[in-house]
Scaffold this motif. Structure first.
Motif, short mmCIF file in Angstrom:
data_model
loop_
_atom_site.label_atom_id
_atom_site.label_comp_id
_atom_site.label_asym_id
_atom_site.label_seq_id
_atom_site.Cartn_x
_atom_site.Cartn_y
_atom_site.Cartn_z
N GLU A 1 73.71 56.24 32.10
CA GLU A 1 75.13 55.85 32.00
C GLU A 1 75.77 55.78 33.39
O GLU A 1 76.56 54.88 33.68
N LYS B 1 79.92 58.55 26.50
CA LYS B 1 79.67 57.13 26.73
C LYS B 1 80.71 56.64 27.73
O LYS B 1 81.91 56.57 27.43
N ASN C 1 77.29 52.50 35.09
CA ASN C 1 78.73 52.49 35.38
C ASN C 1 79.02 52.24 36.85
O ASN C 1 80.01 51.58 37.20
#
Length: 710
Positions: A166, A213, A170
């Motif tokens: 993640e 998330k 990101n």
């Protein structure tokens, strides 16, 4: 140089380390004359003088001097200490430290030259050991550590895990770049320190864990907290670390951290790269340093760390553990033997040493310095409790969470053949080192000057030099002891002894006088142990000291294991018996000092006579050895019987008593008809002497038969 070829014959079931321990005793000897010691007020039986100490290397030795730092291209070098004119020498401080350590053990002095500190532990080798129970009994809390109003506080917050993938997605980071970011310093240099992130209020659950998330339009704001990556990256190994953290929803009610808890935290983390990083960047932190912590039932902070499974401070410090053996080791009441000879500064008390050791000068014009192959110096970990904490039970390992845990004792490196291990295949020259050594049979000399020593004190010093006349034993000095470097033997140059008694009595035979002083010390220690029906020389402490000083070319299990993981794998209960057998086999003296009589009575004149008798016995033994080389079988039989009787005159042991009849019966049956008249007379004299020493019915019948023989 004779460095042995290294063979990695170590197996995962064998517990190995190049060091062992002399057990720590409850008995601490404080001489009753300690308060009388002075440089200005002479003892009536005091002695002043000077000894010439001869130091002979018994293998390759490196006493460290200037060091050449390592680089990416070449290993570092520890050069031998040298005088300004370039001559190898041994610093006085090295000689003093070597001798003082042996003296402390031999005289049952205090175990005091140990820094008090709180150690930390992170042990996940077993799911239900003391560490995992303490950490997982309740889930760790998260918060921001800050220093406010002269005290450390934690501002609590919530946290959630986030998968590293993640973060990569990101922040648009390439996976190969990410896997090279191993430390928090490297990771935060890419991410910025604790960057703001947004995530969904609905968490993805995986393996029982709630995972955030990341989403730039998410409804919850937080700060991304990353820790270092031990081992491989998450795609390269299923068991690798995969998750980082988001701290969010700060609580304004801060928790004060007690000085004890914060002290433990700092001692564990003070030298870590992580803590140094946070200290350096503390001015850039909006909320504080991200930490995890546990609380007591009253809500106060019990422990804290810089990772979810953080290092836990032990309940007991090093000094606490020493105190569990005896508080006399750490609470100064009066000077012990080592203090009285070499001096001390403690609390409001101090004493200048009455023994001064000079620089060790090279005794030869030519010398040959060489360098070992590169190796990697291992750092012993005092946190490895199976070794450093005395193990006494077959149920589970003792460790510093227990209020009865004791240290293993005085650390010693058993002498062994030199074995410089090559560096691990993956190591770089940056972490490697070479030692500049002098070879076997290199000799140095040093002056030992002493002032106002009582005979028993001088005797202790003489005993330490050669372990009580055991010239085959070896001291160790300098660097590289784990690899067998540094073995030396010590001797006094009998032609350079200078002695003066405070009472001005003449010393006709200085060698005999020193031997008498040594015997005075031995008798003093034996008398202390006699009061508890034990023997000083047979105590676990002395047997360990002497045993580790004996050269053994068959030494086993005296190398470091090849990897830290190998030690971790052995930190399981099924190996406890092996640890106890290999590292904790010598039993300590468990008698408190308060029950012992430490009174000293000078018996030096009597010791002179005793020593003369000992010398005469040894000379007779040597004479018999020479005679045996050329003797006939009949003459050799008589000489061996003389040796047997000499042993019986010292002490009639159970073995001697059991063998007496057998020895004389064999001598009578095998040799009587071959003895000449003079030999028969001597044989009968031997029979009479042994009869006077040993009261045994079977022996008596045999002696009567011998006396009546023609």
């Amino acid at each position: 140089m004779a460095f042995s070829n290294y063979k990695d014959n170590r197996s995962s079931g064998i517990i190995q380390a190049p060091y062992r321990f002399v057990p720590l005793s409850k008995l601490v000897v404080i001489p009753e004359w300690a308060e009388q010691v002075s440089h200005d007020k002479p003892f009536k039986d005091g002695i002043c003088g000077e000894l010439e100490l001869l130091i002979t290397t018994q293998g390759d030795v490196c006493v460290g001097g200037e060091q050449t730092p390592s680089s990416e291209q070449s290993a570092g070098i520890v050069n031998f200490f040298k005088t300004p004119d370039g001559q190898p020498a041994i610093p006085a401080s090295s000689l003093k430290g070597m001798l003082r350590n042996v003296l402390e053990i031999a005289t049952f002095s205090r175990f005091k030259q140990v820094e008090d500190q709180k150690l930390g532990v992170r042990d996940i080798s077993q799911s239900q050991n003391f560490y995992t129970k303490a950490i997982t009994k309740e889930s760790p809390k998260a918060g921001w550590l800050t220093f406010k109003n002269s005290e450390w506080v934690i501002t609590p917050c919530k946290y959630v895990r986030v998968h590293q993938q993640e973060i990569i997605n990101n922040f648009n980071i390439n996976y190969d770049d990410w896997k090279n970011l191993k430390t928090i310093r490297q990771r935060y240099s890419t991410l910025t320190i604790c960057p703001n992130v947004k995530f969904e209020d609905k968490f993805e659950s995986k393996n029982g864990k709630s995972l955030a998330k990341l989403n730039n339009s998410g409804s919850i704001k937080g700060q991304l907290v990353v820790t270092g990556q031990p081992g491989p990256a998450f795609k390269d190994n299923k068991s690798a670390k995969k998750y980082e953290f988001i701290f969010f929803s700060e609580n304004q009610d801060s928790l004060t951290i007690s000085a004890k808890v914060m002290s433990g935290f700092k001692q564990i983390h003070a030298d870590t790269d992580e803590w140094k990083f946070w200290q350096k960047n503390i001015s850039q932190l909006k909320y504080g340093i991200p930490v995890f912590y546990h609380t007591n039932t009253d809500g106060s902070v019990r422990s804290l760390g810089l990772a979810l499974m953080y290092k836990l401070a032990y309940d007991n410090s090093i000094h606490d553990a020493i105190g569990h053996t005896s508080s006399k080791h750490i609470k100064f009441s009066n000077a012990d033997f080592s203090d009285l000879l070499f001096g001390f500064i403690e609390d409001d008390s101090a004493l200048r040493g009455r023994v001064n050791i000079g620089l060790g000068f090279l005794n030869q014009n030519e010398f040959h310095l060489t360098k070992t192959m590169p190796t990697v110096l291992s750092s012993p970990k005092a946190t490895y409790y199976p070794l450093y904490i005395r193990q006494t039970s077959n149920k589970d390992f003792n460790q510093l969470m227990q209020n009865n845990a004791e240290l293993s004792g005085w650390k010693r490196y058993p002498v062994k053949p030199v074995d410089i291990l090559p560096p691990p295949d993956k190591s770089t020259p940056k972490v490697q080192v070479r030692f500049e050594t002098l070879p076997e049979n290199t000799q140095f000399s040093s002056k030992i000057r002493f002032h106002n020593l009582r005979p028993v004190e001088l005797g202790a010093l003489i005993w330490v030099l050669d372990f009580g006349g055991r010239t085959e034993l070896r001291h160790q000095i300098g660097i590289g002891k784990p690899y067998g470097l540094g073995q030396v033997s010590l001797a006094i140059d009998n032609g350079a002894i200078k002695l003066r008694r405070n009472n001005h009595q003449n010393i006709d035979d200085v060698e005999l006088f020193l031997m008498a002083c040594r015997q005075e010390f031995i008798d003093y220690m034996e008398n202390i142990f006699k009061s508890i029906n034990q023997s000083w020389e047979k105590s676990g402490e002395i047997k360990a000291l002497l045993g580790y000083a004996k050269y053994d070319n068959q030494s086993q299990n005296l190398e470091y294991l090849s990897t830290p993981k190998a030690y971790a794998d052995l930190r399981k209960k099924e190996y406890l018996d092996e640890f106890m057998e290999e590292f904790h086999q010598y039993k300590p003296t468990n008698i408190e000092s308060s029950t012992i009589d430490f009174s000293y009575h000078n018996k030096l004149d009597a010791q002179m006579m005793t020593v003369k008798e000992i010398i005469a016995i040894k000379q007779a033994e040597e004479k018999r050895k020479e005679q045996k080389k050329t003797a006939t079988e009949e003459e050799r039989t008589l000489l061996e019987l003389e040796d047997f009787i000499a042993q019986a005159e010292i002490e009639v042991t159970k073995t001697i008593k059991g063998n007496a009849s057998k020895k004389f019966k064999q001598a009578f049956e095998n040799n009587w008809s071959y003895f000449d008249d003079e030999q028969k007379i001597r044989f009968k004299e031997h029979a009479k002497r042994v009869m006077d020493l040993i009261d045994d019915k079977a022996l008596g019948k045999l002696i009567n038969k011998i006396n009546n023989a023609d």
